[in-house]
Motif scaffolding. Structure first.
Motif, PDB file in Angstrom:
ATOM      1  N   SER A 165     -36.635  25.060 -27.394  1.00 15.97           N
ATOM      2  CA  SER A 165     -35.722  24.002 -26.962  1.00 15.97           C
ATOM      3  C   SER A 165     -34.473  24.008 -27.848  1.00 15.97           C
ATOM      4  O   SER A 165     -34.336  23.215 -28.772  1.00 15.97           O
ATOM      5  N   TRP A 166     -33.555  24.916 -27.529  1.00 20.60           N
ATOM      6  CA  TRP A 166     -32.319  24.963 -28.302  1.00 20.60           C
ATOM      7  C   TRP A 166     -31.497  23.682 -28.095  1.00 20.60           C
ATOM      8  O   TRP A 166     -30.733  23.281 -28.965  1.00 20.60           O
ATOM      9  N   GLU A 167     -31.694  23.027 -26.946  1.00 15.94           N
ATOM     10  CA  GLU A 167     -30.994  21.768 -26.698  1.00 15.94           C
ATOM     11  C   GLU A 167     -31.423  20.693 -27.701  1.00 15.94           C
ATOM     12  O   GLU A 167     -30.597  19.916 -28.200  1.00 15.94           O
ATOM     13  N   GLY A 168     -32.724  20.655 -27.999  1.00 22.85           N
ATOM     14  CA  GLY A 168     -33.229  19.705 -28.983  1.00 22.85           C
ATOM     15  C   GLY A 168     -32.705  20.009 -30.373  1.00 22.85           C
ATOM     16  O   GLY A 168     -32.394  19.101 -31.155  1.00 22.85           O
ATOM     17  N   HIS A 169     -32.607  21.308 -30.689  1.00 23.31           N
ATOM     18  CA  HIS A 169     -32.079  21.713 -31.988  1.00 23.31           C
ATOM     19  C   HIS A 169     -30.603  21.332 -32.112  1.00 23.31           C
ATOM     20  O   HIS A 169     -30.170  20.817 -33.149  1.00 23.31           O
ATOM     21  N   LEU A 170     -29.850  21.601 -31.066  1.00 24.13           N
ATOM     22  CA  LEU A 170     -28.427  21.270 -31.074  1.00 24.13           C
ATOM     23  C   LEU A 170     -28.220  19.757 -31.177  1.00 24.13           C
ATOM     24  O   LEU A 170     -27.347  19.283 -31.927  1.00 24.13           O
ATOM     25  N   ALA A 171     -29.030  19.011 -30.445  1.00 23.72           N
ATOM     26  CA  ALA A 171     -28.939  17.549 -30.502  1.00 23.72           C
ATOM     27  C   ALA A 171     -29.242  17.043 -31.912  1.00 23.72           C
ATOM     28  O   ALA A 171     -28.577  16.136 -32.421  1.00 23.72           O
ATOM     29  N   GLY A 172     -30.229  17.636 -32.562  1.00 23.24           N
ATOM     30  CA  GLY A 172     -30.562  17.247 -33.934  1.00 23.24           C
ATOM     31  C   GLY A 172     -29.452  17.590 -34.905  1.00 23.24           C
ATOM     32  O   GLY A 172     -29.133  16.800 -35.803  1.00 23.24           O
ATOM     33  N   LEU A 173     -28.845  18.756 -34.736  1.00 21.46           N
ATOM     34  CA  LEU A 173     -27.751  19.175 -35.607  1.00 21.46           C
ATOM     35  C   LEU A 173     -26.563  18.215 -35.502  1.00 21.46           C
ATOM     36  O   LEU A 173     -26.001  17.790 -36.517  1.00 21.46           O
ATOM     37  N   ILE A 174     -26.211  17.863 -34.272  1.00 21.45           N
ATOM     38  CA  ILE A 174     -25.087  16.943 -34.049  1.00 21.45           C
ATOM     39  C   ILE A 174     -25.407  15.554 -34.603  1.00 21.45           C
ATOM     40  O   ILE A 174     -24.569  14.907 -35.242  1.00 21.45           O
ATOM     41  N   THR A 175     -26.631  15.100 -34.358  1.00 25.83           N
ATOM     42  CA  THR A 175     -27.042  13.771 -34.830  1.00 25.83           C
ATOM     43  C   THR A 175     -26.979  13.678 -36.352  1.00 25.83           C
ATOM     44  O   THR A 175     -26.486  12.694 -36.918  1.00 25.83           O
ATOM     45  N   GLY A 176     -27.484  14.698 -37.041  1.00 25.02           N
ATOM     46  CA  GLY A 176     -27.448  14.705 -38.506  1.00 25.02           C
ATOM     47  C   GLY A 176     -26.033  14.684 -39.046  1.00 25.02           C
ATOM     48  O   GLY A 176     -25.740  14.006 -40.035  1.00 25.02           O
ATOM     49  N   PHE A 177     -25.130  15.413 -38.393  1.00 26.41           N
ATOM     50  CA  PHE A 177     -23.731  15.422 -38.815  1.00 26.41           C
ATOM     51  C   PHE A 177     -23.100  14.036 -38.639  1.00 26.41           C
ATOM     52  O   PHE A 177     -22.377  13.558 -39.519  1.00 26.41           O
ATOM     53  N   ILE A 178     -23.396  13.402 -37.518  1.00 33.34           N
ATOM     54  CA  ILE A 178     -22.875  12.048 -37.271  1.00 33.34           C
ATOM     55  C   ILE A 178     -23.384  11.079 -38.337  1.00 33.34           C
ATOM     56  O   ILE A 178     -22.637  10.252 -38.864  1.00 33.34           O
ATOM     57  N   PHE A 179     -24.669  11.185 -38.680  1.00 33.33           N
ATOM     58  CA  PHE A 179     -25.243  10.311 -39.709  1.00 33.33           C
ATOM     59  C   PHE A 179     -24.556  10.512 -41.053  1.00 33.33           C
ATOM     60  O   PHE A 179     -24.357   9.557 -41.807  1.00 33.33           O
ATOM     61  N   SER A 180     -24.226  11.760 -41.375  1.00 33.59           N
ATOM     62  CA  SER A 180     -23.575  12.028 -42.663  1.00 33.59           C
ATOM     63  C   SER A 180     -22.210  11.364 -42.741  1.00 33.59           C
ATOM     64  O   SER A 180     -21.733  11.052 -43.839  1.00 33.59           O
ATOM     65  N   LEU A 181     -21.581  11.145 -41.586  1.00 33.29           N
ATOM     66  CA  LEU A 181     -20.300  10.439 -41.547  1.00 33.29           C
ATOM     67  C   LEU A 181     -20.507   8.925 -41.559  1.00 33.29           C
ATOM     68  O   LEU A 181     -19.810   8.198 -42.278  1.00 33.29           O
ATOM     69  N   VAL A 182     -21.468   8.461 -40.781  1.00 35.03           N
ATOM     70  CA  VAL A 182     -21.723   7.022 -40.686  1.00 35.03           C
ATOM     71  C   VAL A 182     -22.183   6.465 -42.025  1.00 35.03           C
ATOM     72  O   VAL A 182     -21.750   5.386 -42.456  1.00 35.03           O
ATOM     73  N   PHE A 183     -23.082   7.203 -42.701  1.00 31.77           N
ATOM     74  CA  PHE A 183     -23.623   6.755 -43.988  1.00 31.77           C
ATOM     75  C   PHE A 183     -22.902   7.411 -45.160  1.00 31.77           C
ATOM     76  O   PHE A 183     -23.467   7.583 -46.235  1.00 31.77           O
ATOM     77  N   ARG A 184     -21.639   7.734 -44.963  1.00 34.06           N
ATOM     78  CA  ARG A 184     -20.894   8.482 -45.963  1.00 34.06           C
ATOM     79  C   ARG A 184     -20.773   7.745 -47.286  1.00 34.06           C
ATOM     80  O   ARG A 184     -20.782   8.345 -48.360  1.00 34.06           O
ATOM     81  N   LYS A 185     -20.640   6.429 -47.241  1.00 32.90           N
ATOM     82  CA  LYS A 185     -20.449   5.643 -48.455  1.00 32.90           C
ATOM     83  C   LYS A 185     -21.759   5.272 -49.139  1.00 32.90           C
ATOM     84  O   LYS A 185     -21.741   4.711 -50.223  1.00 32.90           O
ATOM     85  N   THR A 186     -22.877   5.557 -48.482  1.00 31.99           N
ATOM     86  CA  THR A 186     -24.176   5.219 -49.067  1.00 31.99           C
ATOM     87  C   THR A 186     -24.666   6.404 -49.878  1.00 31.99           C
ATOM     88  O   THR A 186     -25.412   7.235 -49.402  1.00 31.99           O
ATOM     89  N   ILE A 187     -24.222   6.467 -51.110  1.00 31.50           N
ATOM     90  CA  ILE A 187     -24.539   7.605 -51.966  1.00 31.50           C
ATOM     91  C   ILE A 187     -25.278   7.119 -53.197  1.00 31.50           C
ATOM     92  O   ILE A 187     -24.803   6.232 -53.904  1.00 31.50           O
ATOM     93  N   ALA A 188     -26.443   7.670 -53.440  1.00 26.27           N
ATOM     94  CA  ALA A 188     -27.196   7.295 -54.641  1.00 26.27           C
ATOM     95  C   ALA A 188     -26.461   7.790 -55.874  1.00 26.27           C
ATOM     96  O   ALA A 188     -25.741   8.778 -55.832  1.00 26.27           O
ATOM     97  N   LYS A 189     -26.633   7.093 -56.987  1.00 21.43           N
ATOM     98  CA  LYS A 189     -25.960   7.456 -58.223  1.00 21.43           C
ATOM     99  C   LYS A 189     -27.002   7.719 -59.308  1.00 21.43           C
ATOM    100  O   LYS A 189     -27.999   7.014 -59.400  1.00 21.43           O
TER     101      LYS A 189
END
Length: 240
Positions: A165-189
């Motif tokens: 299911s390359w569609e599922g893989h692609l969907a996961g890749l896009i979703t993870g990238f979106i999350f990295s932008l949405v939660f961009r300011k939530t960075i552990a120190k």
């Protein structure tokens, strides 16, 4: 600075990933033990019944090999998620399953899409891009490690192998990238040592006084004692 923003190890860092992995193994064991086939509970695109697979598909695997290949990366990546991003870990997991699953439902071929690989791609993508955006050396190191271990997975976001299911893989890749932008300011120190605080007085620190400007160890205590002895001797000689 509160400790809640620091990288810290807790029981949940290991317990939650183990629980998740154990769950998908139990589901597979039930299939084998009772001769059942849960594939029909996977994602079947563009059908109302197929929507149940958005939630259920990550727990369903078609074979022992399929399950084994997903187990190790799922455990490693989810452990890293709970260690470095524990405050948003559940959001990433739950929303990652739902959003990537729904995207698969929208773009997938007319077939049952099952397995936790979509979630794995969410974690790979999120961990990599989050580390890059954070510009923190520990998180960048984690991103490089993810690329080293799972970088080749990028090829499986394209239809290069039948039955995957390359569609599922692609969907996961896009979703993870979106999350990295949405939660961009939530960075552990990381925890700061005493000498990293802005109000730290380096010149008068009793520990750093034992080192010269080149970092070589010196013993000021002995030097001060020697100087005191010399001064005392000279003083006695003058009095004589």
């Amino acid at each position: 600075m509160g400790t809640k923003n620091h990288f810290q190890f807790s029981t949940g860092v290991i317990a939650y990933p183990i629980f998740f992995v154990l769950t998908i193994w139990i589901v597979f064991w039930v299939e084998v033990r009772f001769g059942s086939n849960f594939n029909k509970y996977g994602i079947y695109p563009l059908t109302v019944k197929g929507l149940r697979g958005v939630v259920l598909s990550p727990f369903i695997h078609g074979s022992l090999q399929h399950l084994y290949h997903n187990t190790i990366p799922l455990f490693v990546l989810s452990t890293a998620l709970f260690y470095f991003y524990r405050h948003i870990a559940w959001k990433v997991l739950i929303l990652g399953i739902l959003i990537s699953g729904f995207m698969t439902w929208c773009i997938g071929r007319p077939s049952y899409h099952i397995g936790a690989s979509g979630l794995i791609y969410v974690l790979v993508s999120f961990t990599f891009f989050k580390g890059v955006f954070a510009k923190h050396y520990r998180l960048i190191a984690l991103s490089l490690l993810v690329v080293f271990l799972y970088g080749s997975m990028i090829w499986y976001t394209m239809p290069i192998e039948e039955g995957i299911s390359w569609e599922g893989h692609l969907a996961g890749l896009i979703t993870g990238f979106i999350f990295s932008l949405v939660f961009r300011k939530t960075i552990a120190k990381p925890k700061k040592f005493e000498w990293e605080h802005p109000d730290f007085d380096e010149a008068n620190d009793p520990f750093l006084k034992h080192f010269d400007e080149n970092g070589n160890f010196i013993d000021h205590v002995e030097e001060q004692q020697d100087q005191t002895t010399i001064n005392y001797i000279f003083k006695d000689n003058k009095e004589d």
